[in-house]
Motif scaffolding. Sequence first.
Motif, PDB file in Angstrom:
ATOM      1  N   THR A 225       0.834  -1.205   0.000  1.00  0.00           N
ATOM      2  CA  THR A 225       0.000   0.000   0.000  1.00  0.00           C
ATOM      3  C   THR A 225       0.866   1.251   0.000  1.00  0.00           C
ATOM      4  O   THR A 225       0.564   2.252  -0.687  1.00  0.00           O
ATOM      5  N   MET A 226       1.972   1.203   0.781  1.00  0.00           N
ATOM      6  CA  MET A 226       2.860   2.369   0.837  1.00  0.00           C
ATOM      7  C   MET A 226       3.531   2.613  -0.511  1.00  0.00           C
ATOM      8  O   MET A 226       3.598   3.771  -0.987  1.00  0.00           O
ATOM      9  N   THR A 227       4.003   1.584  -1.144  1.00  0.00           N
ATOM     10  CA  THR A 227       4.749   1.756  -2.399  1.00  0.00           C
ATOM     11  C   THR A 227       3.835   2.073  -3.575  1.00  0.00           C
ATOM     12  O   THR A 227       4.326   2.508  -4.633  1.00  0.00           O
ATOM     13  N   THR A 228       2.557   1.884  -3.432  1.00  0.00           N
ATOM     14  CA  THR A 228       1.624   2.204  -4.522  1.00  0.00           C
ATOM     15  C   THR A 228       0.830   3.481  -4.255  1.00  0.00           C
ATOM     16  O   THR A 228      -0.043   3.853  -5.047  1.00  0.00           O
ATOM     17  N   SER A 229       1.122   4.121  -3.161  1.00  0.00           N
ATOM     18  CA  SER A 229       0.368   5.321  -2.804  1.00  0.00           C
ATOM     19  C   SER A 229       0.850   6.511  -3.632  1.00  0.00           C
ATOM     20  O   SER A 229       1.946   6.498  -4.224  1.00  0.00           O
ATOM     21  N   LYS A 230       0.024   7.573  -3.670  1.00  0.00           N
ATOM     22  CA  LYS A 230       0.355   8.783  -4.413  1.00  0.00           C
ATOM     23  C   LYS A 230       1.540   9.500  -3.790  1.00  0.00           C
ATOM     24  O   LYS A 230       2.408  10.035  -4.489  1.00  0.00           O
ATOM     25  N   ALA A 231       1.623   9.462  -2.426  1.00  0.00           N
ATOM     26  CA  ALA A 231       2.747  10.120  -1.758  1.00  0.00           C
ATOM     27  C   ALA A 231       4.063   9.438  -2.130  1.00  0.00           C
ATOM     28  O   ALA A 231       5.093  10.106  -2.320  1.00  0.00           O
ATOM     29  N   LYS A 235       7.115  11.244  -4.060  1.00  0.00           N
ATOM     30  CA  LYS A 235       8.456  11.241  -3.470  1.00  0.00           C
ATOM     31  C   LYS A 235       9.457  10.631  -4.437  1.00  0.00           C
ATOM     32  O   LYS A 235      10.575  11.153  -4.617  1.00  0.00           O
ATOM     33  N   THR A 236       9.059   9.555  -5.077  1.00  0.00           N
ATOM     34  CA  THR A 236       9.980   8.898  -6.005  1.00  0.00           C
ATOM     35  C   THR A 236      10.276   9.796  -7.203  1.00  0.00           C
ATOM     36  O   THR A 236      11.436   9.893  -7.657  1.00  0.00           O
ATOM     37  N   ALA A 237       9.261  10.488  -7.740  1.00  0.00           N
ATOM     38  CA  ALA A 237       9.463  11.362  -8.879  1.00  0.00           C
ATOM     39  C   ALA A 237      10.350  12.541  -8.518  1.00  0.00           C
ATOM     40  O   ALA A 237      11.248  12.929  -9.290  1.00  0.00           O
ATOM     41  N   LEU A 238      10.120  13.124  -7.344  1.00  0.00           N
ATOM     42  CA  LEU A 238      10.948  14.238  -6.921  1.00  0.00           C
ATOM     43  C   LEU A 238      12.397  13.799  -6.723  1.00  0.00           C
ATOM     44  O   LEU A 238      13.335  14.530  -7.066  1.00  0.00           O
ATOM     45  N   GLU A 239      12.607  12.601  -6.136  1.00  0.00           N
ATOM     46  CA  GLU A 239      13.972  12.109  -5.945  1.00  0.00           C
ATOM     47  C   GLU A 239      14.649  11.872  -7.288  1.00  0.00           C
ATOM     48  O   GLU A 239      15.852  12.143  -7.439  1.00  0.00           O
ATOM     49  N   LYS A 240      13.896  11.426  -8.273  1.00  0.00           N
ATOM     50  CA  LYS A 240      14.481  11.205  -9.602  1.00  0.00           C
ATOM     51  C   LYS A 240      14.892  12.534 -10.225  1.00  0.00           C
ATOM     52  O   LYS A 240      15.959  12.632 -10.847  1.00  0.00           O
ATOM     53  N   ARG A 241      14.072  13.560 -10.059  1.00  0.00           N
ATOM     54  CA  ARG A 241      14.422  14.872 -10.580  1.00  0.00           C
ATOM     55  C   ARG A 241      15.676  15.398  -9.901  1.00  0.00           C
ATOM     56  O   ARG A 241      16.541  15.986 -10.532  1.00  0.00           O
ATOM     57  N   LEU A 242      15.777  15.181  -8.584  1.00  0.00           N
ATOM     58  CA  LEU A 242      16.948  15.661  -7.868  1.00  0.00           C
ATOM     59  C   LEU A 242      18.203  14.911  -8.296  1.00  0.00           C
ATOM     60  O   LEU A 242      19.295  15.491  -8.386  1.00  0.00           O
ATOM     61  N   VAL A 243      18.090  13.631  -8.541  1.00  0.00           N
ATOM     62  CA  VAL A 243      19.272  12.835  -8.911  1.00  0.00           C
ATOM     63  C   VAL A 243      19.733  13.203 -10.310  1.00  0.00           C
ATOM     64  O   VAL A 243      20.948  13.296 -10.583  1.00  0.00           O
ATOM     65  N   THR A 244      18.783  13.440 -11.230  1.00  0.00           N
ATOM     66  CA  THR A 244      19.155  13.722 -12.619  1.00  0.00           C
ATOM     67  C   THR A 244      19.549  15.170 -12.832  1.00  0.00           C
ATOM     68  O   THR A 244      20.097  15.517 -13.883  1.00  0.00           O
ATOM     69  N   ALA A 245      19.264  16.022 -11.860  1.00  0.00           N
ATOM     70  CA  ALA A 245      19.588  17.442 -12.015  1.00  0.00           C
ATOM     71  C   ALA A 245      21.091  17.633 -11.875  1.00  0.00           C
ATOM     72  O   ALA A 245      21.798  16.836 -11.231  1.00  0.00           O
ATOM     73  N   SER A 260       5.025  17.275   1.909  1.00  0.00           N
ATOM     74  CA  SER A 260       3.825  16.473   2.105  1.00  0.00           C
ATOM     75  C   SER A 260       4.081  14.999   1.807  1.00  0.00           C
ATOM     76  O   SER A 260       3.669  14.110   2.569  1.00  0.00           O
ATOM     77  N   SER A 261       4.746  14.710   0.692  1.00  0.00           N
ATOM     78  CA  SER A 261       5.005  13.311   0.342  1.00  0.00           C
ATOM     79  C   SER A 261       5.986  12.668   1.318  1.00  0.00           C
ATOM     80  O   SER A 261       5.838  11.500   1.705  1.00  0.00           O
ATOM     81  N   GLY A 262       7.008  13.435   1.726  1.00  0.00           N
ATOM     82  CA  GLY A 262       7.984  12.869   2.679  1.00  0.00           C
ATOM     83  C   GLY A 262       7.358  12.547   4.013  1.00  0.00           C
ATOM     84  O   GLY A 262       7.630  11.485   4.614  1.00  0.00           O
ATOM     85  N   ASP A 263       6.494  13.448   4.503  1.00  0.00           N
ATOM     86  CA  ASP A 263       5.852  13.166   5.786  1.00  0.00           C
ATOM     87  C   ASP A 263       4.919  11.964   5.681  1.00  0.00           C
ATOM     88  O   ASP A 263       4.839  11.138   6.622  1.00  0.00           O
ATOM     89  N   ALA A 264       4.202  11.845   4.557  1.00  0.00           N
ATOM     90  CA  ALA A 264       3.283  10.719   4.384  1.00  0.00           C
ATOM     91  C   ALA A 264       4.037   9.390   4.325  1.00  0.00           C
ATOM     92  O   ALA A 264       3.645   8.400   4.964  1.00  0.00           O
ATOM     93  N   VAL A 265       5.110   9.351   3.545  1.00  0.00           N
ATOM     94  CA  VAL A 265       5.897   8.100   3.452  1.00  0.00           C
ATOM     95  C   VAL A 265       6.528   7.762   4.808  1.00  0.00           C
ATOM     96  O   VAL A 265       6.558   6.600   5.225  1.00  0.00           O
ATOM     97  N   THR A 266       7.033   8.768   5.516  1.00  0.00           N
ATOM     98  CA  THR A 266       7.629   8.512   6.834  1.00  0.00           C
ATOM     99  C   THR A 266       6.594   7.953   7.790  1.00  0.00           C
ATOM    100  O   THR A 266       6.874   7.027   8.572  1.00  0.00           O
ATOM    101  N   SER A 267       5.356   8.495   7.753  1.00  0.00           N
ATOM    102  CA  SER A 267       4.300   7.989   8.612  1.00  0.00           C
ATOM    103  C   SER A 267       3.979   6.532   8.293  1.00  0.00           C
ATOM    104  O   SER A 267       3.787   5.706   9.194  1.00  0.00           O
ATOM    105  N   GLN A 268       3.942   6.193   6.976  1.00  0.00           N
ATOM    106  CA  GLN A 268       3.681   4.793   6.606  1.00  0.00           C
ATOM    107  C   GLN A 268       4.832   3.861   7.044  1.00  0.00           C
ATOM    108  O   GLN A 268       4.603   2.725   7.463  1.00  0.00           O
TER     109      GLN A 268
END
Length: 766
Positions: A225-231, A235-245, A260-268
């Motif tokens: 559920t955590m890995t398929t959630s919108k958060a 988070k994964t898309a933002l990390e990809k942008r940061l890595v490729t930048a 928002s996404s980081g807090d949601a993933v951390t809570s999960q």
Amino acid sequence: MTLIPLVGSGAYQLATQWQMEKTQANQAPAVGASTAQLFLSLEQERRLTAEAQADPGTASRDKLTKQRAMTDQAVSAFRPLAAWDTTAWDTTDAQPRLANAIAGTERTLGLLAQQRRAVDAGSSNKQRAFDYYSGIIGSIFGVFTAVSHSYNADVSAKTQTLVDLFGAVDMIGREDAILARGRKTGHLTSDEYGLLVDAIGTGKYLLQSRVAPSLTGNEIDPYRTMTTSKAWETKTALEKRLVTADSAAPLPQVGAEWRSSGDAVTSQLLRLVGLRSKNADRIAFSSVDQLFAVLISVSAVGLLAVGLVIVTSWRLTAILRRRILDLREDAQKLQERLPDVVARLERGEDVDVDAEVRLVEPTPDELGELGHALNLASRSAVFTAVRQAEQHRGFERLLQRIARRTQILIGLQLKKLDELERKHEDPEVLEGLFDLDHLTARLRRYEENLVILGGGQPQRRWRKPVRLLDVLRAAQGEVQDYRRISIEVEDEPWVTERAVGPLVHILAELMENAAAFSKPPTPVEVRAAMVSRGLAVEIEDRGLGMEPEQYAAANALMQSPPQLDVMTHADDVRLGLYVVARLSASLGLQVELRPSAFGGTRVIVLLPEPLVVDRPRAVPGPAALPEEIPRDPAGPQPHPLDGTDGPRPPHEDGQLPTRSRGRAMADVTAPAGSPDRSDAAASSDPQPLPQRVRQASLVTELRAPADSGEQTGQETWAVRDLPSRSGATIGAFQRQSRRTRPADDAFQPPANGSPEPGSPTTEDRG
């Protein structure tokens, strides 16, 4: 005995493991909760510290102050862990160990206040603050790692996944802190960008490679559920942008979406951590319960096995012990029967070997073979004892027979010496005859020793009580070096007739020992006196004495004389003591050896009261002595009388006259019916004896010159108070007494020429 240590060792190991796992199961939730709370508080304080350093505004400062207060509460809850007993985690594979990890975290937390003051003062840059908080969090991971090591492998696997989950949470926190440092400026330094990329890659590795494969049961669905959630997707898309930048390009604007996404993933992730913790605790407590059940089962089975082995061993041991005790009892009975068989043989009884041996029933095992061997040994022992006892008894009979025959010859020799002493009056001849008489008396005692050692008794018998002084003189007459023996008797005790012969023998042996083991010319003193329990005779020499052990052994011998085997003690120098012990035991005398004040030995012979009698009413004079004590005082005759052998009456006080060598007594030389003798005998007051000067009756031409050492005629005869007398005088007195005694009182041998039983020439001389 072997099973008990094995069962005890196994139970101890299980109990130790159960105790350790129980301690870990009870302490892990408390340690994990306090440590996790401190971990999350430091994660938030690290992010807010970075934001405050990047934008030192009032809002960020207020948030940081509130978070610091929460962190202080978490530190206060963590500090008590340092005082816990953490030996349950003190194992070789728990690196770092829990105590060391907690202590390391405690030391790092000690610098927290200093770091905060530096951040507030601006003296600490962003990287230094980031490194400090990351270091504290790293030490907390050491506590997580130590707690994850358990005796139970399943619990260790579960708790290790918890460490990985906390690591993923830490990577998200690192990303937050790094992005907060460049949020206001819009770009990151190359070092900061590298730290960001490392955190993103590490978090991805921990979740995909370590956490996901270890999830089981109810943990899989929350992770999916955590890995398929919108958060998660954001988070994964933002990390990809940061890595490729590009690191030199401006930082992408990811602030609101990342927060928002980081807090949601951390809570999960934290929800997954709680679920994993519950599963690990359930497995730990279940393992503890199972281990306790195993401990109880193993202990019960072990105790049952030990009890079964003990009962079986006891049964077998009881059976074997009973059979062995039977064999031992048979052996003890054999040991008790052997002396009885020997004693019966000594009494002359016939012994049947087959009747004396109790056969053990054989059995078809080793103990049966032992019983058969015991049967053979018993028969052989009894048969050998019978043979040896018969041989010993035969040897004793042979020894007694030879000794008796020798005693007959000695008696004949003494009789012949008596005849010669009566016929001859030559002093030189008499001196030789007296020496032979002395040697023969000693030989008679030695032959009596053989009879006594052979189990017999002396043949000398007396029909009347005898004065103790005469007994002591008789014993003195059988000693080689009799000149050194001085006798002193208090009062005038008498000895019963049955004790005379053995007592003479005992005293002669003790006097002989005293004279033999003391250096001439030291005296041997013999003293006798009545005491409260009878008559005591003391014989004291001035020799070298003996050791205390030798005195103890000699006194033990006197108290309980053993049955002496003459053949095995042929070389024993203490045969005289054996004779004394045997004779003393037969009479009931008490003989004790003690050290003397002169350095020698003092022997005390105590005659009990039944052996001591009062003086008879009608006591014959000393002339009647040969009828009671044969020749004993006449044995030692060193100096014969000079030229005369006439009758010599005793003095009225019972004392015998004494003389010096070379002086004759006129009264002795007078004929039996002379007026001088009759007047002296009739006189109420004893008159001094006349003196005779040697060679006074010879003419001048026939006189021989006197020896220079010889005394003049000033020496006189006197009645001495001391009991010692000249043996020659007593011998001459006895001979003249026999001649002048009336015919009805004198000893007359029977017509057949054989001596009368109990006479001095037969029984009294042995």
